[in-house]
Write an enzyme that holds these catalytic residues in place. Structure first.
Site, PDB file in Angstrom:
ATOM      1  N   CYS A   2       0.821  -1.230   0.000  1.00 21.89           N
ATOM      2  CA  CYS A   2       0.000   0.000   0.000  1.00 21.89           C
ATOM      3  C   CYS A   2       0.845   1.265   0.000  1.00 21.89           C
ATOM      4  O   CYS A   2       0.336   2.351  -0.248  1.00 21.89           O
ATOM      5  CB  CYS A   2      -0.935   0.015   1.205  1.00 21.89           C
ATOM      6  SG  CYS A   2      -1.985  -1.428   1.306  1.00 21.89           S
ATOM      7  N   HIS A  47      -3.563   7.147   3.248  1.00 22.09           N
ATOM      8  CA  HIS A  47      -3.926   5.844   2.687  1.00 22.09           C
ATOM      9  C   HIS A  47      -5.326   5.487   3.168  1.00 22.09           C
ATOM     10  O   HIS A  47      -5.637   5.588   4.354  1.00 22.09           O
ATOM     11  CB  HIS A  47      -2.908   4.805   3.158  1.00 22.09           C
ATOM     12  CG  HIS A  47      -3.253   3.417   2.743  1.00 22.09           C
ATOM     13  ND1 HIS A  47      -3.666   3.106   1.469  1.00 22.09           N
ATOM     14  CD2 HIS A  47      -3.258   2.245   3.440  1.00 22.09           C
ATOM     15  CE1 HIS A  47      -3.905   1.805   1.403  1.00 22.09           C
ATOM     16  NE2 HIS A  47      -3.671   1.265   2.579  1.00 22.09           N
ATOM     17  N   ASN A  77     -10.032  -0.271   0.565  1.00 25.05           N
ATOM     18  CA  ASN A  77      -8.572  -0.173   0.479  1.00 25.05           C
ATOM     19  C   ASN A  77      -8.118  -0.720  -0.878  1.00 25.05           C
ATOM     20  O   ASN A  77      -8.243  -1.909  -1.145  1.00 25.05           O
ATOM     21  CB  ASN A  77      -7.967  -0.977   1.629  1.00 25.05           C
ATOM     22  CG  ASN A  77      -6.454  -0.936   1.663  1.00 25.05           C
ATOM     23  OD1 ASN A  77      -5.806  -0.472   0.723  1.00 25.05           O
ATOM     24  ND2 ASN A  77      -5.881  -1.423   2.749  1.00 25.05           N
TER      25      ASN A  77
HETATM   26  C1  COA Z   1      -9.827  -5.564  10.415  1.00 24.14           C
HETATM   27  C2  COA Z   1     -10.403  -4.539  11.378  1.00 24.14           C
HETATM   28  C3  COA Z   1     -11.445  -3.694  10.676  1.00 24.14           C
HETATM   29  C4  COA Z   1     -11.055  -5.275  12.528  1.00 24.14           C
HETATM   30  O1  COA Z   1     -11.547  -4.335  13.454  1.00 24.14           O
HETATM   31  P1  COA Z   1     -11.285  -4.582  15.010  1.00 24.14           P
HETATM   32  O2  COA Z   1     -11.969  -3.503  15.738  1.00 24.14           O
HETATM   33  O3  COA Z   1      -9.802  -4.700  15.182  1.00 24.14           O
HETATM   34  O4  COA Z   1     -12.054  -5.913  15.224  1.00 24.14           O
HETATM   35  P2  COA Z   1     -11.519  -7.233  15.951  1.00 24.14           P
HETATM   36  O5  COA Z   1     -10.324  -7.783  15.270  1.00 24.14           O
HETATM   37  O6  COA Z   1     -11.432  -6.908  17.393  1.00 24.14           O
HETATM   38  O7  COA Z   1     -12.714  -8.226  15.725  1.00 24.14           O
HETATM   39  C5  COA Z   1     -13.838  -8.095  16.483  1.00 24.14           C
HETATM   40  C6  COA Z   1     -14.796  -9.207  16.159  1.00 24.14           C
HETATM   41  O8  COA Z   1     -15.391  -8.952  14.889  1.00 24.14           O
HETATM   42  C7  COA Z   1     -15.336 -10.126  14.103  1.00 24.14           C
HETATM   43  N1  COA Z   1     -15.247  -9.743  12.712  1.00 24.14           N
HETATM   44  C8  COA Z   1     -14.177  -9.631  11.925  1.00 24.14           C
HETATM   45  N2  COA Z   1     -14.550  -9.279  10.692  1.00 24.14           N
HETATM   46  C9  COA Z   1     -15.888  -9.167  10.707  1.00 24.14           C
HETATM   47  C10 COA Z   1     -16.844  -8.830   9.733  1.00 24.14           C
HETATM   48  N3  COA Z   1     -16.496  -8.514   8.472  1.00 24.14           N
HETATM   49  N4  COA Z   1     -18.139  -8.797  10.098  1.00 24.14           N
HETATM   50  C11 COA Z   1     -18.512  -9.092  11.336  1.00 24.14           C
HETATM   51  N5  COA Z   1     -17.659  -9.440  12.315  1.00 24.14           N
HETATM   52  C12 COA Z   1     -16.347  -9.461  11.986  1.00 24.14           C
HETATM   53  C13 COA Z   1     -14.099 -10.839  14.569  1.00 24.14           C
HETATM   54  O9  COA Z   1     -14.212 -12.214  14.261  1.00 24.14           O
HETATM   55  C14 COA Z   1     -14.150 -10.590  16.053  1.00 24.14           C
HETATM   56  O10 COA Z   1     -15.053 -11.503  16.623  1.00 24.14           O
HETATM   57  P3  COA Z   1     -14.712 -12.220  18.004  1.00 24.14           P
HETATM   58  O11 COA Z   1     -14.551 -11.096  18.988  1.00 24.14           O
HETATM   59  O12 COA Z   1     -15.913 -13.060  18.232  1.00 24.14           O
HETATM   60  O13 COA Z   1     -13.445 -12.960  17.768  1.00 24.14           O
HETATM   61  C15 COA Z   1      -9.283  -3.629  11.938  1.00 24.14           C
HETATM   62  O14 COA Z   1      -8.477  -4.356  12.809  1.00 24.14           O
HETATM   63  C16 COA Z   1      -8.429  -3.014  10.858  1.00 24.14           C
HETATM   64  O15 COA Z   1      -8.898  -2.242  10.067  1.00 24.14           O
HETATM   65  N6  COA Z   1      -7.129  -3.326  10.853  1.00 24.14           N
HETATM   66  C17 COA Z   1      -6.236  -2.770   9.887  1.00 24.14           C
HETATM   67  C18 COA Z   1      -6.435  -3.471   8.583  1.00 24.14           C
HETATM   68  C19 COA Z   1      -5.797  -2.747   7.445  1.00 24.14           C
HETATM   69  O16 COA Z   1      -6.004  -1.598   7.247  1.00 24.14           O
HETATM   70  N7  COA Z   1      -5.003  -3.488   6.665  1.00 24.14           N
HETATM   71  C20 COA Z   1      -4.380  -2.983   5.525  1.00 24.14           C
HETATM   72  C21 COA Z   1      -3.232  -2.136   5.890  1.00 24.14           C
HETATM   73  S1  COA Z   1      -2.558  -1.432   4.468  1.00 24.14           S
END
Ligand code: COA
Length: 345
Positions: free
Chosen positions: A132, A272, A302
Site C-alpha cells: 500500500c 492511505h 482499500n
Molecule cells: C480488520 C479490522 C477492521 C477489525 O476491526 P477490530 O476492531 O480490530 O475488530 P476485531 O479484530 O477486534 O474483531 C472483532 C470481532 O469482529 C469479528 N469480525 C471480523 N470481521 C468481521 C466482519 N467482516 N463482520 C462481522 N464481524 C467481523 C471478529 O471475528 C471478532 O469476533 P470475536 O470477537 O468473536 O473474535 C481492523 O483491525 C483493521 O482495520 N485493521 C487494519 C487493517 C488494514 O487496514 N489493513 C491494511 C493495511 S494497508
C-alpha cells in the site's frame, strides 16, 4: 518558485543544488471498474453486516474488476487520463513505474504491459512492490530521475486488482479491499517546489502481519497450496491497525519537520484509505482538522498502491486545493512499509 510569497517553508532538497530543477506532478488521473460491491452484497457472501463494516472501517462499497479486466488495464486507463491533464503524449514519456502487489502475471512486469497499452516508446518500464506504500515509493524514485536530469517525463501508476487475491470466504479481510488505479505524470516545473520531500521506511521484522503465502518461490502453486487457500492475502488486523497509526504519524511528522512546516500550513491531507478509524487516529495525533482530510474509502475500500493515487486525483478534480497549496500524502502497508510526502501543488 511560486509559493514562498504566501507560505514559509524549507525545501529540504535545496542543499543538493539541483540548479532550479524541481519535480512536480503535472497531471493526475484515475480509473475504477464499473462493478460495485456493496456491504449489502457482502452480507449475502459472509457472516457480516453493513453496520459492522461501516462502524469498524467506514467502507460502504468497493469496485470489482471484470474477469477480463486486469491491473494493466486499470493502470493504462488511469495513465491516459493523467497524460491528458498534463498535456503529455505517449511519445514524451521517458519512464514508467507501476506500483502494485497484483501484477497481471509474476512476469513480465505490469509496467511493460502498460507501455504497450498506452503506445509509449521502448522506454524503461518496471514494477515496484511496496504494497500500500507503493505510490509514495514510486513518486520518490521517479523524482530522482527528474532531478538528476536523466528523464524529463515519468509516468507513475498505482494499480491493483485486489479482488484476485482476496479470500471471499474470510470475513476478516474480504470486506476491506477493492480494485482501482491512479496515475501521475511527473515533470520539471521550475515555478513550483513540487515534491518537497518523501519519507520512506520499512520493517521486515513485522512481515508476517500482512502477507500472501502462496505463489512465490517459498510456496509455488500446487494442488495443496490452492486447497489450503495460500493464494489469498492474510492479515493480523488488530496489530496492523496499531502499526499503521504509529508509522503514518511518525512519517508525517518527519516530513513536516524536514520542511519546517506546521500541520496547520497543509491545505489537504491525503492518507492511505484503509480504515476511517486509522485515518481519524492519525489525524488526531498530528493535530489535523477534519476539514483538512480527504477521504473516499467509503466508495472504494482499500485499493493498496492505488489508494492515495485515486484520492489525489479526486481531491484535485473536486477543487480541494490549488496551485501553490501544500498537500501531505501518507501511506502504510505490508512489509511493513510506510511513507509520507509533502508536495507544493
Ligand atoms: C480488520 C479490522 C477492521 C477489525 O476491526 P477490530 O476492531 O480490530 O475488530 P476485531 O479484530 O477486534 O474483531 C472483532 C470481532 O469482529 C469479528 N469480525 C471480523 N470481521 C468481521 C466482519 N467482516 N463482520 C462481522 N464481524 C467481523 C471478529 O471475528 C471478532 O469476533 P470475536 O470477537 O468473536 O473474535 C481492523 O483491525 C483493521 O482495520 N485493521 C487494519 C487493517 C488494514 O487496514 N489493513 C491494511 C493495511 S494497508
Amino acid at each position: 518558485m511560486s509559493s514562498s510569497t504566501t507560505q514559509q517553508f524549507k525545501n529540504p532538497r535545496a542543499k543538493h543544488n539541483f540548479q532550479g530543477r524541481t519535480c512536480s506532478i503535472t497531471g493526475v488521473g484515475s480509473y475504477v471498474p464499473a462493478k460495485i460491491l456493496t456491504n449489502a452484497h457482502l452480507e449475502k457472501m459472509v457472516d457480516t453486516s453493513d453496520e459492522w463494516i461501516t462502524t469498524r472501517t467506514g467502507i460502504k462499497e468497493r469496485r470489482i474488476a471484470a474477469e477480463n479486466e486486469f491491473t494493466s488495464d486499470l493502470g493504462a486507463k488511469a495513465a491516459l487520463r493523467a497524460m491528458k491533464m498534463a498535456g503529455v503524449t505517449a511519445e514524451q514519456i521517458d519512464l514508467i513505474i507501476v506500483a502494485t502487489i497484483t501484477p497481471d502475471m509474476p512476469f513480465p512486469s505490469t509496467a511493460c504491459l502498460v507501455q504497450r497499452k498506452i503506445g509509449a516508446r521502448k522506454i524503461a518500464a518496471f514494477d515496484l512492490e511496496a504494497a500500500c506504500s507503493g505510490f509514495i515509493y514510486a513518486l520518490e524514485i521517479a523524482q530522482q530521475f527528474i532531478m538528476s536530469r536523466t528523464y524529463d517525463t515519468v509516468l507513475v501508476i498505482g494499480a491493483e486488482k485486489l479482488s484476485a487475491i482476496t479470500d471471499w470466504k474470510d470475513r476478516n479481510t474480504c470486506v476491506l479491499f477493492g480494485d482501482g488505479a491512479g496515475a501521475a505524470i511527473l515533470q520539471n516545473r521550475p515555478d513550483s517546489h513540487g515534491l518537497l520531500t518523501a519519507v520512506m521506511g520499512a520493517d521486515g521484522e513485522n512481515a508476517d502481519l500482512l502477507f500472501m503465502p502462496g505463489g512465490g518461490s517459498r510456496c509455488p502453486a500446487s494442488v495443496e497450496s490452492v486447497q489450503s487457500r495460500m493464494h489469498y492475502l492474510r492479515m493480523n488486523g488488530k496489530e496492523t491497525f496499531k502499526k499503521a497509526v504509529q508509522a503514518m504519524q511518525t512519517a508525517a511528522e518527519e516530513a513536516l519537520r524536514r520542511c519546517e512546516l506546521k500541520i496547520s500550513q497543509i491545505k489537504c491531507v491525503i492518507p492511505h484509505q484503509a480504515n476511517r478509524r486509522i485515518i481519524d487516529a492519525v489525524a488526531e495525533r498530528l493535530g489535523a482538522h477534519p476539514d483538512q482530510l480527504f477521504v473516499n474509502l467509503d466508495k472504494y475500500g482499500n485499493t493498496s498502491a492505488a489508494s492515495v493515487a485515486i484520492a489525489l486525483d479526486e481531491a484535485v478534480h473536486s477543487g480541494r486545493f490549488r496551485r501553490g497549496d501544500l498537500i501531505l500524502l501518507m501511506v502504510f502497508g505490508a512489509g511493513l512499509t510506510w511513507g509520507a510526502a509533502i508536495i507544493e501543488w
